[in-house]
Enzyme design. Structure first.
Site, PDB file in Angstrom:
ATOM      1  N   GLU A 102       0.847  -1.306  -0.040  1.00 24.01           N
ATOM      2  CA  GLU A 102       0.126   0.002  -0.031  1.00 24.01           C
ATOM      3  C   GLU A 102       0.748   1.223  -0.014  1.00 24.01           C
ATOM      4  O   GLU A 102       2.027   1.347   0.665  1.00 24.01           O
ATOM      5  CB  GLU A 102      -0.805   0.114   1.355  1.00 24.01           C
ATOM      6  CG  GLU A 102      -2.318  -0.384   1.037  1.00 24.01           C
ATOM      7  CD  GLU A 102      -3.142   0.552   0.118  1.00 24.01           C
ATOM      8  OE1 GLU A 102      -2.768   1.090  -0.567  1.00 24.01           O
ATOM      9  OE2 GLU A 102      -4.452   0.512   0.338  1.00 24.01           O
ATOM     10  N   ASP A 103       0.336   2.381  -0.648  1.00 28.49           N
ATOM     11  CA  ASP A 103       1.297   3.424  -0.634  1.00 28.49           C
ATOM     12  C   ASP A 103       0.979   4.302   0.958  1.00 28.49           C
ATOM     13  O   ASP A 103       1.954   4.725   1.481  1.00 28.49           O
ATOM     14  CB  ASP A 103       0.864   4.734  -1.769  1.00 28.49           C
ATOM     15  CG  ASP A 103      -0.775   4.758  -1.615  1.00 28.49           C
ATOM     16  OD1 ASP A 103      -1.691   4.083  -0.844  1.00 28.49           O
ATOM     17  OD2 ASP A 103      -1.349   5.573  -2.420  1.00 28.49           O
ATOM     18  N   ASP A 106      -4.443   5.055   6.339  1.00 28.45           N
ATOM     19  CA  ASP A 106      -4.817   6.388   7.038  1.00 28.45           C
ATOM     20  C   ASP A 106      -5.903   5.774   8.048  1.00 28.45           C
ATOM     21  O   ASP A 106      -5.289   5.167   9.033  1.00 28.45           O
ATOM     22  CB  ASP A 106      -5.492   7.231   5.892  1.00 28.45           C
ATOM     23  CG  ASP A 106      -6.047   8.501   6.450  1.00 28.45           C
ATOM     24  OD1 ASP A 106      -6.161   8.657   7.561  1.00 28.45           O
ATOM     25  OD2 ASP A 106      -6.097   9.458   5.652  1.00 28.45           O
ATOM     26  N   PHE A 155      -2.840  15.836   4.800  1.00 30.82           N
ATOM     27  CA  PHE A 155      -2.802  15.275   3.570  1.00 30.82           C
ATOM     28  C   PHE A 155      -1.516  15.560   2.675  1.00 30.82           C
ATOM     29  O   PHE A 155      -0.952  16.837   2.909  1.00 30.82           O
ATOM     30  CB  PHE A 155      -3.879  16.158   2.868  1.00 30.82           C
ATOM     31  CG  PHE A 155      -4.410  15.549   1.565  1.00 30.82           C
ATOM     32  CD1 PHE A 155      -4.918  14.403   1.694  1.00 30.82           C
ATOM     33  CD2 PHE A 155      -3.915  16.233   0.463  1.00 30.82           C
ATOM     34  CE1 PHE A 155      -5.519  13.708   0.358  1.00 30.82           C
ATOM     35  CE2 PHE A 155      -4.381  15.652  -0.842  1.00 30.82           C
ATOM     36  CZ  PHE A 155      -4.954  14.439  -1.015  1.00 30.82           C
TER      37      PHE A 155
HETATM   38  P1  IMP Z   1      -7.825   4.560   4.590  1.00 33.98           P
HETATM   39  O1  IMP Z   1      -8.889   3.564   3.919  1.00 33.98           O
HETATM   40  O2  IMP Z   1      -8.315   5.628   5.405  1.00 33.98           O
HETATM   41  O3  IMP Z   1      -6.566   3.982   5.154  1.00 33.98           O
HETATM   42  O4  IMP Z   1      -7.243   5.367   3.215  1.00 33.98           O
HETATM   43  C1  IMP Z   1      -6.532   4.810   2.282  1.00 33.98           C
HETATM   44  C2  IMP Z   1      -6.568   5.474   1.092  1.00 33.98           C
HETATM   45  O5  IMP Z   1      -6.799   7.020   1.196  1.00 33.98           O
HETATM   46  C3  IMP Z   1      -5.173   5.603   0.584  1.00 33.98           C
HETATM   47  O6  IMP Z   1      -5.087   4.226  -0.146  1.00 33.98           O
HETATM   48  C4  IMP Z   1      -5.174   6.729  -0.342  1.00 33.98           C
HETATM   49  O7  IMP Z   1      -5.788   6.672  -1.593  1.00 33.98           O
HETATM   50  C5  IMP Z   1      -5.988   7.694   0.253  1.00 33.98           C
HETATM   51  N1  IMP Z   1      -5.216   8.752   1.152  1.00 33.98           N
HETATM   52  C6  IMP Z   1      -5.118   8.590   2.575  1.00 33.98           C
HETATM   53  N2  IMP Z   1      -4.507   9.646   2.933  1.00 33.98           N
HETATM   54  C7  IMP Z   1      -3.930  10.311   1.997  1.00 33.98           C
HETATM   55  C8  IMP Z   1      -3.130  11.360   1.584  1.00 33.98           C
HETATM   56  O8  IMP Z   1      -2.731  12.215   2.700  1.00 33.98           O
HETATM   57  N3  IMP Z   1      -2.973  11.792   0.446  1.00 33.98           N
HETATM   58  C9  IMP Z   1      -3.240  11.220  -0.586  1.00 33.98           C
HETATM   59  N4  IMP Z   1      -4.284  10.024  -0.368  1.00 33.98           N
HETATM   60  C10 IMP Z   1      -4.504   9.719   0.900  1.00 33.98           C
HETATM   61 MG    MG Z   2      -4.542   4.026  -2.364  1.00 29.78          MG
END
Ligand code: IMP
Ligand code: MG
Length: 178
Positions: A102-103, A106, A155
């Site tokens: 994963e990149d 969050d 962000f």
């Molecule tokens: P989660 O499901 O909340 O863990 O979010 C995961 C997805 O939200 C990541 O795979 C990203 O695509 C997007 N995301 C979360 N934080 C950022 C950020 O700071 N910049 C850009 N994309 C983000």
């Molecule tokens: Mg992503």
């Protein structure tokens, strides 16, 4: 301080490319030493992780497979973000060690959903490797096995991460400027 603009937002330099590459090298070394004897399939989650996956995988020193998956979230009749399926699992994952790439993690909702969707494929085990992790936002209970860099809840864009689709090509990572 180096700044960039994407659409209506301004971002300032946060993680230079060298820092990102150092973190990837560290993660790759750990995976090489811990999982080198396993039957491994790397699953990189598109779109965001394509650069991380490319740079990490070049540092993997054992024989293994890499494949790319995408979450299918249906829009229209279903609510946006309602993830129903994984596109691109053509590999036999049974009894394999799957490493999800994963990149960024969050809240952890995405990774939780991916782990649930992988269960029917009966992998031997599932490991999670993420370039970036926001510990202050994470509400999940899954252990994140390999973390490149922990960051605050701001962000960011660059190195695969986007704002409205833009910024993925940036070599460095930038933080939003308020
Ligand atoms: P989660 O499901 O909340 O863990 O979010 C995961 C997805 O939200 C990541 O795979 C990203 O695509 C997007 N995301 C979360 N934080 C950022 C950020 O700071 N910049 C850009 N994309 C983000
Ligand atoms: Mg992503």
């Amino acid at each position: 301080m180096k700044e960039i603009t994407l659409l209506d937002k301004t971002f300032e330099l946060y993680l230079p490319s060298e820092k990102i590459q150092e973190a990837i090298k560290r993660v790759a070394q750990t995976i090489n030493s811990e999982l080198g004897k396993e039957d491994v399939v790397f699953l990189a989650v598109l779109n965001g992780s394509f650069l991380f996956a490319a740079d990490l995988y070049r540092r993997i020193e054992f024989n293994s497979i890499i494949s790319f998956i995408k979450l299918a979230s249906y829009q229209g009749t279903q609510s946006v973000g309602n993830v129903k399926n994984l596109i691109g699992i053509n590999e036999d994952l049974q009894n394999k060690t799957v490493i999800i790439l994963e990149d960024i993690i969050d809240t952890g909702h995405t990774i939780k959903k991916i782990i649930e969707l992988l269960a029917p494929y009966q992998p031997k085990n599932i490991k999670i490797a993420t370039l970036l992790f926001k510990p202050g936002a994470y509400t999940g209970s899954d252990k994140i096995d390999y973390i490149g860099i922990e960051i605050p809840n701001d962000f960011i864009v660059g190195y695969g991460l986007d704002y409205e689709g833009y910024g993925r090509n940036l070599e460095d990572i930038y933080q939003i400027k308020n």
